[in-house]
Design a protein around this motif. Structure first.
Motif, short mmCIF file in Angstrom:
data_model
loop_
_atom_site.label_atom_id
_atom_site.label_comp_id
_atom_site.label_asym_id
_atom_site.label_seq_id
_atom_site.Cartn_x
_atom_site.Cartn_y
_atom_site.Cartn_z
N ALA A 23 13.57 -11.34 -12.04
CA ALA A 23 14.97 -10.99 -12.30
C ALA A 23 15.58 -10.20 -11.14
CB ALA A 23 15.09 -10.19 -13.60
N GLY A 24 15.23 -10.61 -9.92
CA GLY A 24 15.79 -9.98 -8.73
C GLY A 24 15.12 -8.70 -8.30
N THR A 25 14.09 -8.28 -9.02
CA THR A 25 13.38 -7.04 -8.69
C THR A 25 12.02 -7.35 -8.08
OG1 THR A 25 14.44 -5.82 -10.49
CG2 THR A 25 12.39 -4.92 -9.62
N ASP A 26 11.76 -6.75 -6.93
CA ASP A 26 10.47 -6.88 -6.28
C ASP A 26 9.47 -6.03 -7.05
OD1 ASP A 26 8.22 -6.68 -4.65
OD2 ASP A 26 9.35 -6.44 -2.80
N TYR A 27 8.50 -6.68 -7.69
CA TYR A 27 7.56 -5.93 -8.53
C TYR A 27 6.24 -5.58 -7.82
CZ TYR A 27 4.94 -10.30 -9.66
OH TYR A 27 4.19 -11.45 -9.63
N SER A 28 6.15 -5.89 -6.54
CA SER A 28 4.89 -5.67 -5.82
C SER A 28 4.51 -4.18 -5.79
CB SER A 28 4.97 -6.24 -4.41
OG SER A 28 5.98 -5.62 -3.65
N GLU A 29 5.46 -3.33 -5.45
CA GLU A 29 5.14 -1.90 -5.39
C GLU A 29 4.98 -1.29 -6.78
OE1 GLU A 29 4.41 0.09 -2.78
OE2 GLU A 29 4.43 -1.75 -1.59
N ILE A 30 5.64 -1.87 -7.76
CA ILE A 30 5.53 -1.37 -9.14
C ILE A 30 4.09 -1.49 -9.64
CG2 ILE A 30 6.26 -1.72 -11.54
CD1 ILE A 30 8.97 -2.67 -10.43
N ILE A 31 3.49 -2.68 -9.44
CA ILE A 31 2.13 -2.87 -9.94
C ILE A 31 1.12 -2.06 -9.11
CG2 ILE A 31 2.62 -5.09 -11.00
CD1 ILE A 31 1.41 -6.49 -8.60
N LYS A 32 1.45 -1.81 -7.85
CA LYS A 32 0.58 -0.95 -7.04
C LYS A 32 0.66 0.49 -7.51
CE LYS A 32 -0.15 0.84 -2.38
NZ LYS A 32 0.36 0.87 -1.00
N ASN A 33 1.87 1.00 -7.72
CA ASN A 33 2.05 2.39 -8.13
C ASN A 33 1.47 2.67 -9.51
OD1 ASN A 33 3.35 2.95 -5.72
ND2 ASN A 33 5.40 2.60 -6.54
N LYS A 34 1.38 1.63 -10.34
CA LYS A 34 0.79 1.80 -11.66
C LYS A 34 -0.74 1.71 -11.61
CE LYS A 34 4.60 0.53 -14.69
NZ LYS A 34 4.53 1.81 -15.43
N GLY A 35 -1.28 1.50 -10.43
CA GLY A 35 -2.72 1.46 -10.26
C GLY A 35 -3.38 0.17 -10.73
N LEU A 36 -2.58 -0.88 -10.90
CA LEU A 36 -3.13 -2.14 -11.38
C LEU A 36 -3.83 -2.92 -10.26
CD1 LEU A 36 -0.22 -3.33 -13.71
CD2 LEU A 36 -2.45 -2.43 -14.40
N VAL A 37 -3.27 -2.85 -9.06
CA VAL A 37 -3.85 -3.55 -7.92
C VAL A 37 -3.70 -2.69 -6.67
CG1 VAL A 37 -3.40 -5.85 -8.88
CG2 VAL A 37 -1.70 -4.78 -7.43
N THR A 38 -4.51 -2.99 -5.68
CA THR A 38 -4.46 -2.22 -4.43
C THR A 38 -3.78 -2.98 -3.30
OG1 THR A 38 -6.70 -3.01 -3.99
CG2 THR A 38 -6.48 -0.79 -4.90
N LEU A 51 1.96 -3.61 8.63
CA LEU A 51 1.74 -4.64 7.62
C LEU A 51 1.96 -4.07 6.22
CD1 LEU A 51 0.72 -7.49 6.81
CD2 LEU A 51 -1.60 -6.52 6.81
N ASN A 52 2.76 -4.75 5.43
CA ASN A 52 2.96 -4.38 4.03
C ASN A 52 1.73 -4.84 3.26
OD1 ASN A 52 3.62 -4.17 1.30
ND2 ASN A 52 5.72 -4.89 1.57
N ARG A 53 0.92 -3.91 2.81
CA ARG A 53 -0.35 -4.25 2.17
C ARG A 53 -0.19 -4.88 0.79
NH1 ARG A 53 -3.30 1.38 2.74
NH2 ARG A 53 -1.17 2.10 2.95
N MET A 54 1.02 -4.91 0.27
CA MET A 54 1.27 -5.58 -1.00
C MET A 54 1.93 -6.95 -0.81
SD MET A 54 -0.07 -4.22 -3.58
CE MET A 54 0.77 -5.23 -4.80
N GLN A 55 2.24 -7.30 0.43
CA GLN A 55 2.85 -8.61 0.69
C GLN A 55 2.24 -9.21 1.96
OE1 GLN A 55 7.14 -8.93 0.29
NE2 GLN A 55 7.20 -7.28 -1.22
N VAL A 56 0.94 -9.41 1.91
CA VAL A 56 0.22 -9.93 3.06
C VAL A 56 0.40 -11.45 3.12
CG1 VAL A 56 -2.05 -10.15 4.15
CG2 VAL A 56 -1.47 -8.07 2.86
#
Length: 201
Positions: free
Chosen positions: A84-99, A117-122
């Motif tokens: 829905a137009g929101t980049d959720y990559s940092e959200i799931i990282k900040n919640k500790g779901l993925v590194t 390098l953006n480690r959440m969008q390699v």
């Protein structure tokens, strides 16, 4: 037989025990409806809360197959980081779901700028159906020449979608083995841990 693991479960468990990384790729692999996905599981009808619950569920499942790994990396379905137009990559990282997170790219997606390098969008090379052994090798040689990192995004080896033949894949693995002094072949998370350490310096 009674008392034995299903073959698929045993396969994934053994893969983890042998050093392969079992990463998160969501439960239903939500992609855009325009690509043929059913409306109920298309990314068009997802919310951030729904994707978070799904990723969390898969993490729990993976912990049963691969209990020694305490953190997970993530491959974005259809290489899409938006809901829905929101980049959720940092959200799931900040919640500790993925590194770390892996997105898409092409045969030019060689990573050379490790510092920023953006480690959440390699980026990774989405290997398409019909890719030849020489094309796989050429990408590896490009990575070696630049002193960079290359991520191969394979989907179907010998079947499924975006498939290459088992023979081509096996020949490429043999090529890497024969040139192991030229390439560091490792898991995605191990490579990213190395880059993370460099970014901290």
């Amino acid at each position: 037989m009674i008392g034995q693991f299903p073959e698929s479960v045993l396969g994934w468990t053994n893969a983890a025990r042998n050093g392969h990384e079992l990463a998160n790729h969501t439960l239903f692999h939500a992609c855009p409806e325009k690509l043929g996905w059913q409306k109920s599981i298309s990314i068009d009808n997802y919310t951030i809360d729904k994707i978070i619950k799904e990723i969390s569920t898969v993490n729990s499942m993976l912990s049963l197959l691969d209990p020694k790994r305490k953190t997970r990396s993530f491959a974005f379905p259809c290489n899409n980081v938006f809901i829905a137009g929101t980049d959720y990559s940092e959200i799931i990282k900040n919640k500790g779901l993925v590194t770390y997170g892996r997105t898409g790219g092409d045969s030019n997606s060689v990573i050379t700028d490790f510092k920023y390098l953006n480690r959440m969008q390699v980026p990774s090379w989405h290997v398409w159906t019909g890719t030849t052994l020489q094309q796989l090798i050429s990408f590896a040689e490009k990575v070696k020449k630049t002193g960079g990192m290359g991520v191969y995004q394979f989907h179907g080896v010998g079947g499924q979608i975006f498939q290459i033949s088992k023979e081509t894949h096996r020949a490429f693995v043999y090529y890497l083995k024969e040139h192991q002094d030229d390439y560091w072949v490792t898991t995605f998370s191990e490579a990213m841990n190395f880059i993370s350490d460099q970014q901290k310096e």
